[in-house]
Design an enzyme around this catalytic site. Structure first.
Site, PDB file in Angstrom:
ATOM      1  CE  LYS A 275       9.971 -52.269 -41.194  1.00 17.82           C
ATOM      2  NZ  LYS A 275      11.117 -51.413 -41.826  1.00 17.82           N
TER       3      LYS A 275
ATOM      4  CE1 TYR B 293      12.071 -54.594 -46.042  1.00 15.61           C
ATOM      5  CE2 TYR B 293      12.940 -55.498 -43.847  1.00 15.61           C
ATOM      6  CZ  TYR B 293      12.137 -54.803 -44.361  1.00 15.61           C
ATOM      7  OH  TYR B 293      11.316 -53.822 -43.911  1.00 15.61           O
TER       8      TYR B 293
ATOM      9  CG  ASN C  67      11.578 -47.752 -40.985  1.00 18.95           C
ATOM     10  OD1 ASN C  67      11.251 -48.898 -40.541  1.00 18.95           O
ATOM     11  ND2 ASN C  67      11.733 -47.448 -41.990  1.00 18.95           N
TER      12      ASN C  67
ATOM     13  CG  HIS D 242       6.903 -53.542 -44.427  1.00 18.99           C
ATOM     14  ND1 HIS D 242       7.618 -53.128 -45.384  1.00 18.99           N
ATOM     15  CD2 HIS D 242       5.784 -54.337 -44.936  1.00 18.99           C
ATOM     16  CE1 HIS D 242       7.491 -53.587 -46.515  1.00 18.99           C
ATOM     17  NE2 HIS D 242       6.244 -54.383 -46.310  1.00 18.99           N
TER      18      HIS D 242
ATOM     19  CD  GLU E  97       5.600 -56.503 -48.743  1.00 23.46           C
ATOM     20  OE1 GLU E  97       6.672 -55.982 -48.883  1.00 23.46           O
ATOM     21  OE2 GLU E  97       4.578 -55.804 -48.267  1.00 23.46           O
TER      22      GLU E  97
END
Ligand code: UDP
Ligand code: MG
Length: 164
Positions: A10, A50, A123, A126, A137
């Site tokens: 990310k 998302y 975080n 992913h 995905e």
């Protein structure tokens, strides 16, 4: 069972230079890297990725996060596909829990993530949370020609491969 997962470094992980470390952690497993590309994250891609979280209070901020708007407009992420036995379980163990404050300290998220004052979990990576999500995905982030193994069926449409 052989599973296929999408892993994304990310924007926070990209900006802080953690891509190599994440790759090294995955290389310590028996998972096979079958695809990788640097992707500019558009709003459409982020919102589709998302989509299942669109009713959450943190959705708008999460989309800004994935588009790099919280990180110096770092809008390029590294997307990777790993394949192998129990890929979901192995990948999620490397990642650690969603909330970096609760993640196991030696996991990627536990060691490198943080919670912002706005409550967004920065975080670092992913990782697909189950095999079905992985398939959805991977098909969103990659075209069949960008994957080095025939992990899902595809067909020829106007001279190009498309996912079935
Ligand atoms: N997220 C957040 N706050 C929350 C829950 C999730 O900021 O309370 C963000 C976080 O970046 C997370 C992403 O939304 O990685 C997707 O949430 P999900 O529940 O799918 O967690 P993951 O599968 O990434 O562990
Ligand atoms: Mg998830």
């Amino acid at each position: 069972m052989t599973e296929h997962i999408l892993v994304i470094i990310k924007p926070d992980g990209m900006l802080k230079g953690h891509a190599g470390h994440v790759l090294a952690r995955f290389e310590e497993t028996d998972l096979l890297l079958v695809g990788g590309r640097v992707v500019k994250v558009t709003r459409e891609l982020a919102e589709t990725h998302y989509a299942h979280l669109k009713d959450k209070p943190f959705f708008a901020e999460l989309i800004r996060f994935l588009m790099g708007e919280l990180h110096n407009n770092q809008d390029m992420v590294l997307a990777l596909i790993f394949s192998g036995e129990d890929a979901v379980k192995k990948g999620r163990a490397i990642a650690g829990a969603t909330n970096p404050e609760l993640a196991e300290p030696h996991s990627i998220r536990g060691s490198l993530g943080r919670v912002t004052t706005k409550g967004v979990f920065e975080n670092v990576i992913h990782v697909s949370s189950d095999a079905l999500e992985g398939e959805r995905e991977i098909k969103l982030w990659f075209s069949p020609d960008e994957v080095a193994r025939e992990i899902f069926p595809s067909k020829l449409v106007a001279g190009r491969k498309a996912w079935l």
